[in-house]
Design a protein around this motif. Structure first.
Motif, PDB file in Angstrom:
ATOM      1  N   PRO A 193      58.026  31.455  -1.834  1.00 45.28           N
ATOM      2  CA  PRO A 193      58.969  30.974  -0.823  1.00 45.28           C
ATOM      3  C   PRO A 193      59.702  32.091  -0.086  1.00 45.28           C
ATOM      4  O   PRO A 193      60.171  31.881   1.034  1.00 45.28           O
ATOM      5  CB  PRO A 193      59.941  30.097  -1.616  1.00 45.28           C
ATOM      6  N   GLU A 194      59.759  33.275  -0.679  1.00 41.76           N
ATOM      7  CA  GLU A 194      60.455  34.387  -0.022  1.00 41.76           C
ATOM      8  C   GLU A 194      59.685  34.899   1.194  1.00 41.76           C
ATOM      9  O   GLU A 194      60.282  35.521   2.075  1.00 41.76           O
ATOM     10  CB  GLU A 194      60.734  35.520  -1.010  1.00 41.76           C
ATOM     11  N   VAL A 195      58.378  34.644   1.287  1.00 41.57           N
ATOM     12  CA  VAL A 195      57.598  35.108   2.436  1.00 41.57           C
ATOM     13  C   VAL A 195      57.161  33.981   3.370  1.00 41.57           C
ATOM     14  O   VAL A 195      56.853  34.239   4.531  1.00 41.57           O
ATOM     15  CB  VAL A 195      56.365  35.954   2.017  1.00 41.57           C
ATOM     16  N   ALA A 196      57.122  32.740   2.865  1.00 38.30           N
ATOM     17  CA  ALA A 196      56.681  31.609   3.697  1.00 38.30           C
ATOM     18  C   ALA A 196      57.393  30.325   3.253  1.00 38.30           C
ATOM     19  O   ALA A 196      56.774  29.397   2.739  1.00 38.30           O
ATOM     20  CB  ALA A 196      55.175  31.451   3.608  1.00 38.30           C
ATOM     21  N   LEU A 209      52.826  23.204  11.276  1.00 39.52           N
ATOM     22  CA  LEU A 209      53.846  24.206  10.967  1.00 39.52           C
ATOM     23  C   LEU A 209      53.762  25.409  11.895  1.00 39.52           C
ATOM     24  O   LEU A 209      52.675  25.830  12.293  1.00 39.52           O
ATOM     25  CB  LEU A 209      53.658  24.709   9.534  1.00 39.52           C
ATOM     26  N   LYS A 210      54.930  25.970  12.194  1.00 39.92           N
ATOM     27  CA  LYS A 210      54.989  27.238  12.922  1.00 39.92           C
ATOM     28  C   LYS A 210      54.563  28.338  11.948  1.00 39.92           C
ATOM     29  O   LYS A 210      54.942  28.328  10.778  1.00 39.92           O
ATOM     30  CB  LYS A 210      56.412  27.481  13.414  1.00 39.92           C
ATOM     31  N   GLN A 211      53.779  29.278  12.418  1.00 41.11           N
ATOM     32  CA  GLN A 211      53.284  30.364  11.563  1.00 41.11           C
ATOM     33  C   GLN A 211      54.427  31.130  10.903  1.00 41.11           C
ATOM     34  O   GLN A 211      55.507  31.262  11.467  1.00 41.11           O
ATOM     35  CB  GLN A 211      52.372  31.300  12.360  1.00 41.11           C
ATOM     36  N   GLU A 212      54.145  31.624   9.697  1.00 38.55           N
ATOM     37  CA  GLU A 212      55.052  32.508   8.965  1.00 38.55           C
ATOM     38  C   GLU A 212      54.230  33.700   8.461  1.00 38.55           C
ATOM     39  O   GLU A 212      54.163  33.969   7.277  1.00 38.55           O
ATOM     40  CB  GLU A 212      55.696  31.775   7.788  1.00 38.55           C
ATOM     41  N   PHE A 213      53.575  34.380   9.398  1.00 35.93           N
ATOM     42  CA  PHE A 213      52.761  35.533   9.017  1.00 35.93           C
ATOM     43  C   PHE A 213      53.657  36.526   8.281  1.00 35.93           C
ATOM     44  O   PHE A 213      54.836  36.694   8.615  1.00 35.93           O
ATOM     45  CB  PHE A 213      52.126  36.196  10.230  1.00 35.93           C
ATOM     46  N   ASN A 214      53.098  37.178   7.276  1.00 34.38           N
ATOM     47  CA  ASN A 214      53.889  38.095   6.469  1.00 34.38           C
ATOM     48  C   ASN A 214      53.027  39.272   6.038  1.00 34.38           C
ATOM     49  O   ASN A 214      51.839  39.330   6.345  1.00 34.38           O
ATOM     50  CB  ASN A 214      54.502  37.344   5.271  1.00 34.38           C
ATOM     51  N   ALA A 215      53.623  40.202   5.341  1.00 33.30           N
ATOM     52  CA  ALA A 215      52.944  41.453   4.976  1.00 33.30           C
ATOM     53  C   ALA A 215      52.015  41.318   3.774  1.00 33.30           C
ATOM     54  O   ALA A 215      51.322  42.274   3.426  1.00 33.30           O
ATOM     55  CB  ALA A 215      53.983  42.537   4.699  1.00 33.30           C
ATOM     56  N   THR A 216      51.960  40.146   3.145  1.00 37.36           N
ATOM     57  CA  THR A 216      51.086  39.963   1.984  1.00 37.36           C
ATOM     58  C   THR A 216      49.627  40.059   2.421  1.00 37.36           C
ATOM     59  O   THR A 216      49.216  39.393   3.369  1.00 37.36           O
ATOM     60  CB  THR A 216      51.364  38.611   1.307  1.00 37.36           C
ATOM     61  N   GLU A 245      43.777  39.324  -0.284  1.00 38.96           N
ATOM     62  CA  GLU A 245      42.932  39.929  -1.301  1.00 38.96           C
ATOM     63  C   GLU A 245      42.623  38.889  -2.368  1.00 38.96           C
ATOM     64  O   GLU A 245      43.136  37.758  -2.295  1.00 38.96           O
ATOM     65  CB  GLU A 245      43.600  41.172  -1.890  1.00 38.96           C
ATOM     66  N   ARG A 246      41.832  39.239  -3.326  1.00 38.71           N
ATOM     67  CA  ARG A 246      41.397  38.301  -4.357  1.00 38.71           C
ATOM     68  C   ARG A 246      42.580  37.528  -4.950  1.00 38.71           C
ATOM     69  O   ARG A 246      43.565  38.115  -5.379  1.00 38.71           O
ATOM     70  CB  ARG A 246      40.660  39.058  -5.455  1.00 38.71           C
ATOM     71  N   GLY A 247      42.459  36.197  -4.954  1.00 38.29           N
ATOM     72  CA  GLY A 247      43.465  35.335  -5.546  1.00 38.29           C
ATOM     73  C   GLY A 247      44.578  34.910  -4.618  1.00 38.29           C
ATOM     74  O   GLY A 247      45.366  34.031  -4.963  1.00 38.29           O
ATOM     75  N   VAL A 248      44.664  35.491  -3.442  1.00 40.32           N
ATOM     76  CA  VAL A 248      45.711  35.114  -2.488  1.00 40.32           C
ATOM     77  C   VAL A 248      45.412  33.723  -1.934  1.00 40.32           C
ATOM     78  O   VAL A 248      44.255  33.360  -1.711  1.00 40.32           O
ATOM     79  CB  VAL A 248      45.835  36.165  -1.367  1.00 40.32           C
ATOM     80  N   TYR A 276      47.010  34.734   9.295  1.00 40.75           N
ATOM     81  CA  TYR A 276      47.154  33.474   8.564  1.00 40.75           C
ATOM     82  C   TYR A 276      48.347  33.616   7.633  1.00 40.75           C
ATOM     83  O   TYR A 276      48.651  34.714   7.166  1.00 40.75           O
ATOM     84  CB  TYR A 276      45.885  33.162   7.759  1.00 40.75           C
ATOM     85  N   THR A 277      49.015  32.507   7.352  1.00 43.76           N
ATOM     86  CA  THR A 277      50.219  32.541   6.517  1.00 43.76           C
ATOM     87  C   THR A 277      49.875  32.496   5.034  1.00 43.76           C
ATOM     88  O   THR A 277      49.386  31.480   4.535  1.00 43.76           O
ATOM     89  CB  THR A 277      51.160  31.375   6.874  1.00 43.76           C
ATOM     90  N   VAL A 278      50.131  33.584   4.341  1.00 49.97           N
ATOM     91  CA  VAL A 278      49.991  33.634   2.886  1.00 49.97           C
ATOM     92  C   VAL A 278      51.223  32.956   2.284  1.00 49.97           C
ATOM     93  O   VAL A 278      52.353  33.230   2.682  1.00 49.97           O
ATOM     94  CB  VAL A 278      49.896  35.089   2.384  1.00 49.97           C
ATOM     95  N   PHE A 279      50.979  32.051   1.311  1.00 46.83           N
ATOM     96  CA  PHE A 279      52.115  31.374   0.667  1.00 46.83           C
ATOM     97  C   PHE A 279      52.027  31.375  -0.848  1.00 46.83           C
ATOM     98  O   PHE A 279      52.918  30.850  -1.521  1.00 46.83           O
ATOM     99  CB  PHE A 279      52.252  29.932   1.174  1.00 46.83           C
ATOM    100  N   GLY A 280      50.991  31.979  -1.419  1.00 43.68           N
ATOM    101  CA  GLY A 280      50.880  31.979  -2.870  1.00 43.68           C
ATOM    102  C   GLY A 280      49.794  32.907  -3.365  1.00 43.68           C
ATOM    103  O   GLY A 280      49.084  33.534  -2.574  1.00 43.68           O
ATOM    104  N   ARG A 281      49.678  32.970  -4.712  1.00 43.62           N
ATOM    105  CA  ARG A 281      48.615  33.759  -5.327  1.00 43.62           C
ATOM    106  C   ARG A 281      48.255  33.135  -6.677  1.00 43.62           C
ATOM    107  O   ARG A 281      49.134  32.659  -7.409  1.00 43.62           O
ATOM    108  CB  ARG A 281      48.995  35.217  -5.458  1.00 43.62           C
ATOM    109  N   VAL A 282      46.964  33.131  -6.978  1.00 44.89           N
ATOM    110  CA  VAL A 282      46.481  32.616  -8.257  1.00 44.89           C
ATOM    111  C   VAL A 282      46.911  33.589  -9.350  1.00 44.89           C
ATOM    112  O   VAL A 282      46.661  34.787  -9.250  1.00 44.89           O
ATOM    113  CB  VAL A 282      44.942  32.462  -8.249  1.00 44.89           C
ATOM    114  N   ILE A 283      47.571  33.053 -10.372  1.00 43.69           N
ATOM    115  CA  ILE A 283      47.979  33.897 -11.496  1.00 43.69           C
ATOM    116  C   ILE A 283      47.213  33.547 -12.761  1.00 43.69           C
ATOM    117  O   ILE A 283      47.264  34.290 -13.734  1.00 43.69           O
ATOM    118  CB  ILE A 283      49.499  33.845 -11.747  1.00 43.69           C
ATOM    119  N   ASP A 284      46.491  32.415 -12.749  1.00 44.88           N
ATOM    120  CA  ASP A 284      45.668  32.045 -13.893  1.00 44.88           C
ATOM    121  C   ASP A 284      44.608  31.055 -13.412  1.00 44.88           C
ATOM    122  O   ASP A 284      44.910  30.170 -12.607  1.00 44.88           O
ATOM    123  CB  ASP A 284      46.520  31.418 -15.002  1.00 44.88           C
ATOM    124  N   GLY A 285      43.384  31.237 -13.883  1.00 44.06           N
ATOM    125  CA  GLY A 285      42.315  30.309 -13.551  1.00 44.06           C
ATOM    126  C   GLY A 285      41.412  30.740 -12.413  1.00 44.06           C
ATOM    127  O   GLY A 285      40.635  29.942 -11.901  1.00 44.06           O
TER     128      GLY A 285
END
Length: 179
Positions: A43-46, A94-101, A104-107, A137-146
């Motif tokens: 949520p801090e980036v998107a 939604l309006k874009q929330e492009f960020n510096a993330t 890469e793999r899992g994003v 594209y708006t990154v909003f998360g990352r896979v941490i397991d699975g």
């Protein structure tokens, strides 16, 4: 030296998973046919995109939705209730929330049309690094397991009607704090 590096890497992985577990309100769990996938929401980036994902998840929108586009070495896309890649929710885009993330793999990032302000419900999970998507594209998360479950997704076969035959699907999506 190698043992120290391995220990440091293991601690970093544990710390990442532990950090997400510390914020169950921003942890998305996708129950797939072959196992769960845990996604740390960012949520801090998107903030608006994270709010949308949480809202749709809590409404059951993603339950039973297929991975309609799986491109090995690139990404796996879901979030279209029609299974064709052309659908979305009834909510406004939604309006874009492009960020510096970096992509890469899992994003996990929102899909959209050529209009940068057209993200709605579809999202994709990266198999590998793709710098050309960064700040597009708006990154909003990352896979941490699975991630191994994402790696095993069936690409399916495209049909004449635009739908995919034999795709893998999200059985149930939930926010960890709701469990």
């Amino acid at each position: 030296m190698i043992n120290r590096l391995l220990a440091a890497a293991a601690m970093a992985i544990f710390a990442s998973a532990h950090a997400a577990a510390q914020d169950p309100e921003n942890t998305l769990i996708l129950e797939l046919e072959d196992g769960p996938v845990t996604i740390e929401l960012l949520p801090e980036v998107a903030p608006n995109h994270v709010d949308r994902i949480k809202s749709l998840t809590r409404d059951g929108f993603y339950d039973g939705v297929v991975f309609h586009r799986v491109i090995p070495g690139f990404m796996a896309q879901t979030g279209d209730p029609t299974g064709t890649g052309a659908g979305g929710s009834d909510l406004p885009d939604l309006k874009q929330e492009f960020n510096a993330t970096k992509h890469e793999r899992g994003v996990v990032s929102m899909a959209r049309t050529s209009d940068p302000n057209s993200a709605n419900s579809q999202f994709f999970i990266m198999f590998d690094k793709t710098p050309s998507l960064d700040n597009q594209y708006t990154v909003f998360g990352r896979v941490i397991d699975g991630m191994e479950t994402i790696d095993g997704l069936n690409a399916g076969t495209m049909q004449n009607n635009g739908a995919v035959a034999n795709p893998d699907k999200i059985v149930k999506a939930r926010i960890a704090s709701d469990s």
